[in-house]
Write an enzyme that holds these catalytic residues in place. Sequence first.
Site, PDB file in Angstrom:
ATOM      1  N   GLY A  43       9.302   8.706  -3.187  1.00  0.00           N
ATOM      2  CA  GLY A  43      10.541   8.688  -3.958  1.00  0.00           C
ATOM      3  C   GLY A  43      11.351   7.430  -3.694  1.00  0.00           C
ATOM      4  O   GLY A  43      11.779   6.726  -4.622  1.00  0.00           O
ATOM      5  N   ALA A  44      11.554   7.128  -2.407  1.00  0.00           N
ATOM      6  CA  ALA A  44      12.351   5.949  -2.055  1.00  0.00           C
ATOM      7  C   ALA A  44      11.668   4.668  -2.526  1.00  0.00           C
ATOM      8  O   ALA A  44      12.326   3.761  -3.054  1.00  0.00           O
ATOM      9  CB  ALA A  44      12.574   5.906  -0.545  1.00  0.00           C
ATOM     10  N   THR A 204      -3.371   4.172 -13.186  1.00  0.00           N
ATOM     11  CA  THR A 204      -3.472   2.912 -12.437  1.00  0.00           C
ATOM     12  C   THR A 204      -4.908   2.757 -11.931  1.00  0.00           C
ATOM     13  O   THR A 204      -5.556   3.737 -11.550  1.00  0.00           O
ATOM     14  CB  THR A 204      -2.468   2.860 -11.268  1.00  0.00           C
ATOM     15  OG1 THR A 204      -2.692   3.999 -10.414  1.00  0.00           O
ATOM     16  CG2 THR A 204      -1.039   2.900 -11.788  1.00  0.00           C
ATOM     17  N   GLY A 206      -5.995   0.299  -9.527  1.00  0.00           N
ATOM     18  CA  GLY A 206      -6.063  -0.603  -8.376  1.00  0.00           C
ATOM     19  C   GLY A 206      -6.057  -2.053  -8.835  1.00  0.00           C
ATOM     20  O   GLY A 206      -5.243  -2.458  -9.676  1.00  0.00           O
ATOM     21  N   ASP A 231      -2.137  -5.074   2.138  1.00  0.00           N
ATOM     22  CA  ASP A 231      -1.861  -3.653   2.364  1.00  0.00           C
ATOM     23  C   ASP A 231      -1.537  -3.016   1.006  1.00  0.00           C
ATOM     24  O   ASP A 231      -0.595  -3.443   0.335  1.00  0.00           O
ATOM     25  CB  ASP A 231      -0.665  -3.519   3.328  1.00  0.00           C
ATOM     26  CG  ASP A 231      -0.210  -2.084   3.528  1.00  0.00           C
ATOM     27  OD1 ASP A 231      -0.971  -1.157   3.189  1.00  0.00           O
ATOM     28  OD2 ASP A 231       0.914  -1.904   4.042  1.00  0.00           O
ATOM     29  N   THR A 233      -0.457   0.030   0.577  1.00  0.00           N
ATOM     30  CA  THR A 233       0.532   1.115   0.688  1.00  0.00           C
ATOM     31  C   THR A 233       1.741   0.828  -0.215  1.00  0.00           C
ATOM     32  O   THR A 233       2.351  -0.234  -0.116  1.00  0.00           O
ATOM     33  CB  THR A 233       1.039   1.258   2.143  1.00  0.00           C
ATOM     34  OG1 THR A 233      -0.071   1.296   3.022  1.00  0.00           O
ATOM     35  CG2 THR A 233       1.876   2.519   2.294  1.00  0.00           C
ATOM     36  N   ASP A 237       3.550   3.070  -6.073  1.00  0.00           N
ATOM     37  CA  ASP A 237       4.979   3.389  -6.202  1.00  0.00           C
ATOM     38  C   ASP A 237       5.729   2.220  -6.840  1.00  0.00           C
ATOM     39  O   ASP A 237       6.633   2.421  -7.668  1.00  0.00           O
ATOM     40  CB  ASP A 237       5.592   3.681  -4.826  1.00  0.00           C
ATOM     41  CG  ASP A 237       4.970   4.905  -4.175  1.00  0.00           C
ATOM     42  OD1 ASP A 237       4.519   5.798  -4.905  1.00  0.00           O
ATOM     43  OD2 ASP A 237       4.948   4.944  -2.928  1.00  0.00           O
TER      44      ASP A 237
END
Length: 287
Positions: A43-44, A204, A206, A231, A233, A237
């Site tokens: 979410g953030a 998505t 990648g 990275d 991660t 988002d």
Amino acid sequence: MRTPLIAVLGSINMDLVTTTDRRPDPGETVLGNGFTMVPGGKGANQAIAASRAGGHVLFLGAIGTDVFAPRLRAVLTESGVDTTGLRTLDGPSGIASIVVDGTGENSIIVVGGANAGMTDPTPADLDAIAAADILLCQLEVPVPTVAAAIGHARAHDTTVMLNPSPVQRLAPDLWAQVDIAVVNHDEAAHLGDALGPVPHLVVTLGGDGARYRGPDRAETTVAGPPVEVVDTTGAGDTFTGALAARWPEGPAEALRFACVAGSLATTALGASASIPWRTEIDAALSR
Ligand code: RIB
């Protein structure tokens, strides 16, 4: 084009990130080569990405009363996100234990903490959702809370964007209220036909960009720029937040922008730390 008002209802975590050449197999111990703590949470991350990409963003979420809480709040405000909807609940904030290997791929375990305490949208949350152009949700807070937020958005003509991650099966009537779904390739395979009623589906891919299927069922694929991956991660988002920020300009433009934002997010370590600002995305787009 008017800047969209985006309400993001979702999680916020402190990411405890270990880097290693190779992620361990079950029962195996390997040596790591680094450790850092970076604010994250789906979410953030999406709220920060939407705000840095130029949207007006209000975050509806929860932090705890632990040592991580002040830093979690600060990363939102430093990114221009409105935190008046950020609750403080007694107990720990959410955390994510993340291992990033030498190829930039990761494994993540999330412990919900305060995120799990978001058992209802508050009356103020509901007012914010009704006033927003877009409601953006994920599944790291309790699903009944997400469902209540989505129902309220629909009743007030707020566009509903859902990133159903971590993936789980949802009631068909919830999918019927979603305008835009953003999933990765594995989530799309897991959810299958459930995604059928969603008018705008973004998958998505990648390093290969993203695929879009609109209400007319026609599909288009948009490639991202080639980058040196450090990275992954938070890349999804970042893509999702950037997509929300540019959605009023139409799917084609929003996807082009989001693919670049998501690619840039893979070039540095840490979820929120790697989320690009609008100027960086525009510069990459013009190259
Ligand atoms: O999508 C990446 C995020 O997943 C991390 O920031 C972690 O907190 C988990 O929520």
